[in-house]
Every structure is written in C-alpha cells, then in structure tokens.
Design an enzyme around this catalytic site. Structure first.
Site, PDB file in Angstrom:
ATOM      1  N   LEU A  12      -3.054   3.908   8.456  1.00 24.65           N
ATOM      2  CA  LEU A  12      -3.048   2.661   7.695  1.00 24.65           C
ATOM      3  C   LEU A  12      -2.268   2.888   6.409  1.00 24.65           C
ATOM      4  O   LEU A  12      -2.573   3.811   5.651  1.00 24.65           O
ATOM      5  CB  LEU A  12      -4.476   2.208   7.394  1.00 24.65           C
ATOM      6  N   THR A  14      -1.044   0.933   2.962  1.00 24.02           N
ATOM      7  CA  THR A  14      -1.075  -0.262   2.115  1.00 24.02           C
ATOM      8  C   THR A  14       0.268  -0.402   1.408  1.00 24.02           C
ATOM      9  O   THR A  14       0.992   0.579   1.207  1.00 24.02           O
ATOM     10  CB  THR A  14      -2.202  -0.190   1.076  1.00 24.02           C
ATOM     11  N   GLY A  17       4.993  -3.280   3.049  1.00 22.21           N
ATOM     12  CA  GLY A  17       6.062  -4.257   3.178  1.00 22.21           C
ATOM     13  C   GLY A  17       7.355  -3.897   2.480  1.00 22.21           C
ATOM     14  O   GLY A  17       8.369  -4.571   2.665  1.00 22.21           O
ATOM     15  N   GLY A  19       9.618  -0.686  -0.244  1.00 23.37           N
ATOM     16  CA  GLY A  19       9.633   0.518  -1.060  1.00 23.37           C
ATOM     17  C   GLY A  19       9.124   1.763  -0.358  1.00 23.37           C
ATOM     18  O   GLY A  19       9.434   2.027   0.807  1.00 23.37           O
ATOM     19  N   VAL A  65      -5.908  -5.418  -1.104  1.00 22.38           N
ATOM     20  CA  VAL A  65      -6.631  -4.176  -1.397  1.00 22.38           C
ATOM     21  C   VAL A  65      -7.765  -4.383  -2.395  1.00 22.38           C
ATOM     22  O   VAL A  65      -8.614  -3.510  -2.556  1.00 22.38           O
ATOM     23  CB  VAL A  65      -5.679  -3.077  -1.933  1.00 22.38           C
ATOM     24  N   TYR A 163      -0.455   0.311 -17.091  1.00 20.67           N
ATOM     25  CA  TYR A 163       0.030   0.940 -15.856  1.00 20.67           C
ATOM     26  C   TYR A 163      -0.258   2.437 -15.873  1.00 20.67           C
ATOM     27  O   TYR A 163      -0.785   3.002 -14.905  1.00 20.67           O
ATOM     28  CB  TYR A 163       1.529   0.690 -15.714  1.00 20.67           C
ATOM     29  N   ALA A 197      14.117   4.008  -6.515  1.00 17.25           N
ATOM     30  CA  ALA A 197      14.849   2.756  -6.325  1.00 17.25           C
ATOM     31  C   ALA A 197      14.119   1.894  -5.305  1.00 17.25           C
ATOM     32  O   ALA A 197      14.323   2.013  -4.094  1.00 17.25           O
ATOM     33  CB  ALA A 197      16.276   3.039  -5.866  1.00 17.25           C
TER      34      ALA A 197
END
Length: 255
Positions: A12, A14, A17, A19, A65, A163, A197
């Site tokens: 699995l 997360t 979609g 990167g 998540v 962050y 990137a």
C-alpha cells in the site's frame, strides 16, 4: 546483488498519484508486488495505475490518510481483492507550505500536522493492526514500513516551521514505532529526501532553489526514482537488519 522479490506481497502506497509515491509504485510493480495506489486524488491514482506493468494486477483507490474509516476501507479492499492485508507500506502522502513562522495560521498548522504526521501515524497503525490480526507469518519478515520524512526534519529551514516540525515528528515516530514493531516481525524505517523534482516542489522561488542547490554537493535536485530505489530497498529483505534507520537521500545537502 539479487533484485528485490515481492512476488505475492501486497504493498500500500499513500500519495501514489505523483512524485515519489508514483515512482515507488512503478518500482514495486516491476519487482512483483501487488500495488495499492492510494491518493486523495483518485484520478491521479488511476493515472499512476495506468503506468504500472500489468495494471490489472493492481488497485487505484481514493484514500484520505486523515480519516480512519477511509484507511480501513482500503484494508477491506485489499482483503477482497487479494485475500490478505498489505504487508508492505509506504507513507508518501504529504503536503508542503511556505510561510514565515509568525504568519502561520492555526488552520494551516492543523492541516500540516493532520496530513504529514497524524496521517503517517494513523495509516501505520491501521495497516499494522490488520496485518497482525491475520496472524500471517512469525518472527522476522512479517512486514515492512517506510515513512517519508525530509532532510528539513533534521536541519530545519526558515519559513517552513510547521512543515519542519511534522517531518521531525515523523523521524521520532519512526524510531519509536520501530522499537515496538521489530518484536512483532515488522521493520519500520524512513527516508529523508532533500530537494526532489516533484509536483510538491513546483513553483519554488528560484532564488531559494539556487541557494539550496549551491549547498548540495551534487548540485542538482533528485529524480523521484532515485528516492524510490532507497525506499524499495528498505522494504525488501536486503535491508533485513535495518530497524529505525532514517536514511538521508539529499545529494549531500545538510550532512
């Protein structure tokens, strides 16, 4: 060195979609795993699925998540499709936001914590519980988890205090969780990427980018595939004696 062998295992991912998450999905599928591509953006997850070798063997799912019911739904989907819960987990979902410390709002702080830190904690807890409930295997090799932190979680960057705090928390969580789970046959490790990137880093101020690359010995951003290679290594039995490790994949920045 022998290639990683994930035949028959369910993974699995997360944030699959795009990167780093997408690159991990591609590599895991190549190495024989059944890949569950999960993302808050279902269309992005489906786009990743379409790139995988033998896409019919894999799943693309919408998963939030921050919501336990959403994560538990993914576990149910794995059991329905493959008969088992995932034994491999990559916590790649994450968000980033640039703002001076004094300007960060409570909603911005809460969202950052919810996705980057609480999301990693929640998904790991739900997946681990499901794996242990099934009683599959014993001793070492029952499962493997890799969390995505950041070199910022170690070094600290200005204008990203919320962050940085969440990514530092992921490092601490990895080590604490690894201490408990190793006794149950599940290894937990993490990676600390530098500048990669990806869509998450698009639009970064060019002066900031130049400053960062100037202090990076390799002098360039990472390709997502370069980080994915390290993640997949940590999932494999080739890293069987690595527990609670936090590997820097930063081109030498902030050593």
């Amino acid at each position: 060195m022998a290639p990683c062998d994930f035949n028959g295992q369910v993974a699995l991912v997360t944030g699959g979609g795009g990167g780093i998450g997408c690159a991990v999905c591609l590599l895991l599928a190549q190495e024989g795993a059944h890949v569950m591509v999960t993302d808050i953006n279902l269309e992005a997850a489906r786009q990743t699925l379409s790139k995988l070798s033998s896409p019919e063997k894999h799943l693309a799912l919408n998963m939030d998540v921050t919501q336990q019911s959403s994560v538990e739904g993914a576990i149910a989907a794995s059991r329905d499709r493959y008969g088992v819960s995932p034994s491999l987990l990559v916590n790649s979902a994450g968000i980033a936001h640039i703002s001076p410390f004094l300007d960060i709002t409570r909603p911005q702080l809460d969202k950052m914590i919810d996705v980057n830190l609480k999301g990693t904690f929640l998904v790991t807890q739900v997946v681990t519980r499901a794996l242990l409930e099934e009683g599959r295997g014993s001793g070492e090799g029952r499962g493997a988890i890799v969390n995505i932190s950041s070199i910022a979680g170690k070094a600290g960057f200005s204008d990203r205090s919320h962050y940085v705090a969440t990514k530092g928390g992921v490092i601490a969580f990895t080590k604490a969780c690894a201490t408990e789970m190793a006794k149950k046959g599940i290894r937990v490790n993490c990676v600390l990427p530098g500048y990669v990137a990806t869509p998450l880093t698009e639009g970064i101020d060019q002066n900031i980018l130049k400053w960062y690359l100037n202090k990076t010995p390799l002098g360039r951003p990472a390709n997502p595939a370069e980080v994915a290679e390290v993640i997949v290594f940590l999932l494999s039995r080739r890293s069987s004696y690595m527990v609670g490790s936090c590997l820097e994949v930063s081109g030498g920045a902030d050593m």
